[in-house]
Motif scaffolding. Sequence first.
Motif, PDB file in Angstrom:
ATOM      1  N   LYS A 290       0.829  -1.215   0.000  1.00 31.60           N
ATOM      2  CA  LYS A 290       0.000   0.000   0.000  1.00 31.60           C
ATOM      3  C   LYS A 290       0.866   1.269   0.000  1.00 31.60           C
ATOM      4  CE  LYS A 290      -4.235   1.504   2.288  1.00 31.60           C
ATOM      5  NZ  LYS A 290      -5.137   1.249   3.420  1.00 31.60           N
ATOM      6  N   THR A 291       1.927   1.270   0.841  1.00 26.71           N
ATOM      7  CA  THR A 291       2.775   2.464   0.972  1.00 26.71           C
ATOM      8  C   THR A 291       3.478   2.780  -0.337  1.00 26.71           C
ATOM      9  OG1 THR A 291       3.190   1.653   3.194  1.00 26.71           O
ATOM     10  CG2 THR A 291       4.495   3.545   2.485  1.00 26.71           C
ATOM     11  N   GLU A 292       4.019   1.744  -0.995  1.00 31.25           N
ATOM     12  CA  GLU A 292       4.745   2.002  -2.247  1.00 31.25           C
ATOM     13  C   GLU A 292       3.787   2.443  -3.352  1.00 31.25           C
ATOM     14  OE1 GLU A 292       6.046  -1.836  -4.547  1.00 31.25           O
ATOM     15  OE2 GLU A 292       5.969  -2.395  -2.438  1.00 31.25           O
ATOM     16  N   ARG A 293       2.563   1.940  -3.332  1.00 38.73           N
ATOM     17  CA  ARG A 293       1.542   2.369  -4.302  1.00 38.73           C
ATOM     18  C   ARG A 293       1.316   3.883  -4.180  1.00 38.73           C
ATOM     19  NH1 ARG A 293      -0.153  -1.097  -8.253  1.00 38.73           N
ATOM     20  NH2 ARG A 293      -1.130  -2.986  -7.515  1.00 38.73           N
ATOM     21  N   LYS A 294       1.142   4.319  -2.897  1.00 42.94           N
ATOM     22  CA  LYS A 294       0.879   5.750  -2.645  1.00 42.94           C
ATOM     23  C   LYS A 294       2.050   6.596  -3.107  1.00 42.94           C
ATOM     24  CE  LYS A 294      -2.322   5.922   1.262  1.00 42.94           C
ATOM     25  NZ  LYS A 294      -2.374   5.918   2.745  1.00 42.94           N
ATOM     26  N   ARG A 295       3.249   6.125  -2.785  1.00 42.56           N
ATOM     27  CA  ARG A 295       4.449   6.872  -3.140  1.00 42.56           C
ATOM     28  C   ARG A 295       4.594   6.948  -4.662  1.00 42.56           C
ATOM     29  NH1 ARG A 295      10.346   6.573  -0.315  1.00 42.56           N
ATOM     30  NH2 ARG A 295      11.262   8.117  -1.688  1.00 42.56           N
TER      31      ARG A 295
ATOM     32  N   SER B  64       7.414  -3.637 -15.073  1.00 41.55           N
ATOM     33  CA  SER B  64       6.430  -4.101 -14.086  1.00 41.55           C
ATOM     34  C   SER B  64       7.090  -4.678 -12.844  1.00 41.55           C
ATOM     35  CB  SER B  64       5.532  -5.177 -14.699  1.00 41.55           C
ATOM     36  OG  SER B  64       4.873  -4.660 -15.812  1.00 41.55           O
ATOM     37  N   ASP B  65       8.183  -5.434 -13.056  1.00 41.25           N
ATOM     38  CA  ASP B  65       8.795  -6.133 -11.929  1.00 41.25           C
ATOM     39  C   ASP B  65       9.760  -5.248 -11.151  1.00 41.25           C
ATOM     40  OD1 ASP B  65      10.066  -6.245 -14.385  1.00 41.25           O
ATOM     41  OD2 ASP B  65      11.334  -7.928 -13.840  1.00 41.25           O
ATOM     42  N   LEU B  66      10.090  -4.074 -11.689  1.00 43.22           N
ATOM     43  CA  LEU B  66      11.070  -3.222 -11.013  1.00 43.22           C
ATOM     44  C   LEU B  66      10.384  -1.995 -10.433  1.00 43.22           C
ATOM     45  CD1 LEU B  66      14.079  -3.164 -10.428  1.00 43.22           C
ATOM     46  CD2 LEU B  66      14.441  -2.012 -12.606  1.00 43.22           C
ATOM     47  N   GLU B  67       9.938  -1.103 -11.290  1.00 42.84           N
ATOM     48  CA  GLU B  67       9.186   0.074 -10.869  1.00 42.84           C
ATOM     49  C   GLU B  67       8.558   0.688 -12.096  1.00 42.84           C
ATOM     50  OE1 GLU B  67       7.149   1.646  -9.313  1.00 42.84           O
ATOM     51  OE2 GLU B  67       8.293   1.910  -7.489  1.00 42.84           O
ATOM     52  N   LEU B  68       7.371   1.241 -11.906  1.00 47.12           N
ATOM     53  CA  LEU B  68       6.615   1.798 -13.037  1.00 47.12           C
ATOM     54  C   LEU B  68       7.334   2.945 -13.714  1.00 47.12           C
ATOM     55  CD1 LEU B  68       2.821   2.437 -12.524  1.00 47.12           C
ATOM     56  CD2 LEU B  68       3.991   1.444 -14.469  1.00 47.12           C
TER      57      LEU B  68
ATOM     58  N   ASP C 234      16.718   7.622  -5.779  1.00 43.11           N
ATOM     59  CA  ASP C 234      15.676   6.584  -5.834  1.00 43.11           C
ATOM     60  C   ASP C 234      16.198   5.284  -6.447  1.00 43.11           C
ATOM     61  OD1 ASP C 234      13.567   7.875  -4.657  1.00 43.11           O
ATOM     62  OD2 ASP C 234      12.749   8.675  -6.523  1.00 43.11           O
ATOM     63  N   PHE C 235      17.097   5.444  -7.426  1.00 41.33           N
ATOM     64  CA  PHE C 235      17.591   4.266  -8.156  1.00 41.33           C
ATOM     65  C   PHE C 235      19.108   4.321  -8.268  1.00 41.33           C
ATOM     66  CE2 PHE C 235      13.363   5.267  -9.778  1.00 41.33           C
ATOM     67  CZ  PHE C 235      12.713   4.064  -9.548  1.00 41.33           C
ATOM     68  N   LEU C 236      19.755   3.295  -7.728  1.00 36.24           N
ATOM     69  CA  LEU C 236      21.195   3.161  -7.943  1.00 36.24           C
ATOM     70  C   LEU C 236      21.351   2.349  -9.233  1.00 36.24           C
ATOM     71  CD1 LEU C 236      24.219   3.246  -7.046  1.00 36.24           C
ATOM     72  CD2 LEU C 236      23.796   1.064  -5.900  1.00 36.24           C
TER      73      LEU C 236
ATOM     74  N   VAL D  98      16.573  -0.483  -6.216  1.00 37.64           N
ATOM     75  CA  VAL D  98      15.573   0.518  -5.808  1.00 37.64           C
ATOM     76  C   VAL D  98      15.912   0.953  -4.394  1.00 37.64           C
ATOM     77  CG1 VAL D  98      13.115   0.974  -5.445  1.00 37.64           C
ATOM     78  CG2 VAL D  98      13.829  -0.532  -7.299  1.00 37.64           C
ATOM     79  N   CYS D  99      16.193   2.250  -4.201  1.00 35.34           N
ATOM     80  CA  CYS D  99      16.671   2.748  -2.909  1.00 35.34           C
ATOM     81  C   CYS D  99      15.550   3.241  -1.997  1.00 35.34           C
ATOM     82  CB  CYS D  99      17.666   3.897  -3.123  1.00 35.34           C
ATOM     83  SG  CYS D  99      19.007   3.469  -4.229  1.00 35.34           S
ATOM     84  N   ARG D 100      14.305   3.086  -2.404  1.00 34.49           N
ATOM     85  CA  ARG D 100      13.191   3.561  -1.569  1.00 34.49           C
ATOM     86  C   ARG D 100      12.862   2.520  -0.506  1.00 34.49           C
ATOM     87  NH1 ARG D 100       9.436   4.720  -6.736  1.00 34.49           N
ATOM     88  NH2 ARG D 100      10.595   6.469  -7.647  1.00 34.49           N
ATOM     89  N   PHE D 101      12.406   3.017   0.643  1.00 39.81           N
ATOM     90  CA  PHE D 101      11.995   2.100   1.712  1.00 39.81           C
ATOM     91  C   PHE D 101      10.573   1.584   1.440  1.00 39.81           C
ATOM     92  CE2 PHE D 101      15.007   5.019   3.940  1.00 39.81           C
ATOM     93  CZ  PHE D 101      15.991   4.066   4.142  1.00 39.81           C
ATOM     94  N   HIS D 102      10.083   0.756   2.342  1.00 37.56           N
ATOM     95  CA  HIS D 102       8.689   0.273   2.357  1.00 37.56           C
ATOM     96  C   HIS D 102       8.332  -0.580   1.148  1.00 37.56           C
ATOM     97  CE1 HIS D 102       8.467   3.178   5.533  1.00 37.56           C
ATOM     98  NE2 HIS D 102       8.584   4.201   4.706  1.00 37.56           N
TER      99      HIS D 102
END
Length: 386
Positions: free
Chosen positions: A19-24, A149-153, A196-198, A211-215
Motif C-alpha cells: 500500500k505504501t509504495e503504491r501511494k508513493r 512491471s517487476d522493477l518500478e513503473l 531513488d535508483f542506484l 531501488v533505494c526507496r523504503f517500504h
Amino acid sequence: GTSGSSGSSGTATNWVRGKTERKRNAKIIRFGFETLFGKEPHFIVNAFALGPWATGVNVTMSCVPFSRLKSLGPEKTKIENTLLQFGTKYKYVVMGYPPFLKQLVEGDTVPWQDYDISFIFGGESMSEGMRDFLYARGIKKVYSSLGASDLELNIGSENDFTISVRRLMRANEKLRARLMRHEGALPMIFQYNPSDFLVQNSEEGELIITVCRFHYVAPKVRYNIHDRGHQVTIKELYAIFDELGIDKSEITLPRTDLPLLFHYGRADMTVAFFGANISPVDVQESMFEVPILVERCNTFQLSTSEDATGDKTLEIRLEAKEGVHWDAVDEHKVKMALIDQLVRINQDFRAAYGMSGQERVSVELLEHNEGDFANNDIRIKARYLN
C-alpha cells in the motif's frame, strides 16, 4: 496488491506490491506529469491494456486523484468517440504503446490538428522519425517513460531537454558516435533520480538497478532486467559538447541536473547476422526514413534462418495496414531502400552486409493479418522477433 506482466512472452507473471509504495508511486507519477504538462487540469485517456496488465491498472490508480480520466484500453473507436464527444476545450493526454498510438492518429475520424492532444508512451522505444510523424499529424507533445512491471513503473522519463539531446544526436554524427556505446538505432534518453535508483552496469553493458526507496514489500537489489544502457552526468555531457565545439544553445537546457540514462532496449531483443546485432529499433528507425513504409506499413517482424549449408539469411517481413495493399509496389526497391537505411544506422550491419550481399537479406511484403501476422493483438506489446 498484485499486478502482472502481460505474458506477451509466455505465461503472465505476478508481482507483489504494498500500500505504501503504491501511494508513493502515485505521488511520483503526479509530480512527473505536472513537471511535463503543468498543474492545470488535463483529461487523461489511458490506452494501455487493462485487466491484469500492471501499467494499465497502476496508471488508472495513480491519475484518478488529479485529473479527469477515462481508462479505455487500446480501443480505437472508443477513444475517437470520447474525443469527439468531449470536444476541443480540454487538454488531453493519451497514454499507450507506440504502435497503437501511431494507428490511432492514422485514422481520419478525429481532426487531430484542432485538438490539444499530447501522448505519453511506454513499453518500447520510439524513433525520432515516428515522433516527427506524430507531430506532423497534430499531436502537441510526445514523451516516453521508462519502467518495468517487476522493477518500478517509472524509473526515468523523457523531457524537452532529453529529447533535444537525442534529436541533436540524430543530426550530428560526431555527437552520436561519441555518446553511443552500442551499435544501431539511437537509444532512448531519460533523466532519473539517483537517490531513488542506484544504476550500475554489468560487464556486458546491461543495467543493474537497485531501488533505494523504503517500504517495498519485495525489495529489488542489483536487479537485472537485461536492458542495455549506461549513465551520463550533465557535467560529462557538457564536457563532450565543449570537446566537439557544440554550443549549448543547440539543445533545450535542463531544469534539473539529474543524470541521463541511455537506454538501448532489451539485450535479448536482437538477431545476430554475420557478427552484427540487429534490433527491432534499428528496423523501426530505418522504416521511418522510407516514405512508402510510413504510409503503408503496419508492423514488421525480424528473424534469421539457416540453410542446409549453414548460410544465414536475415528476414524482414512487413505487414500492410488494414485496408491497404502492396499492389504495384516494387518489392526490390523497398528492400534496397530499407537496407540503405539499416547500413547507415548500424555500422556492424554495414560490415556484415559487405560480407553477405543482398541475396542474404530477404524483405517480404505481406498483406494485413497474413502469415506470421495472423491473430496479432494490438492490446499487448508487439512481437517483433519471430
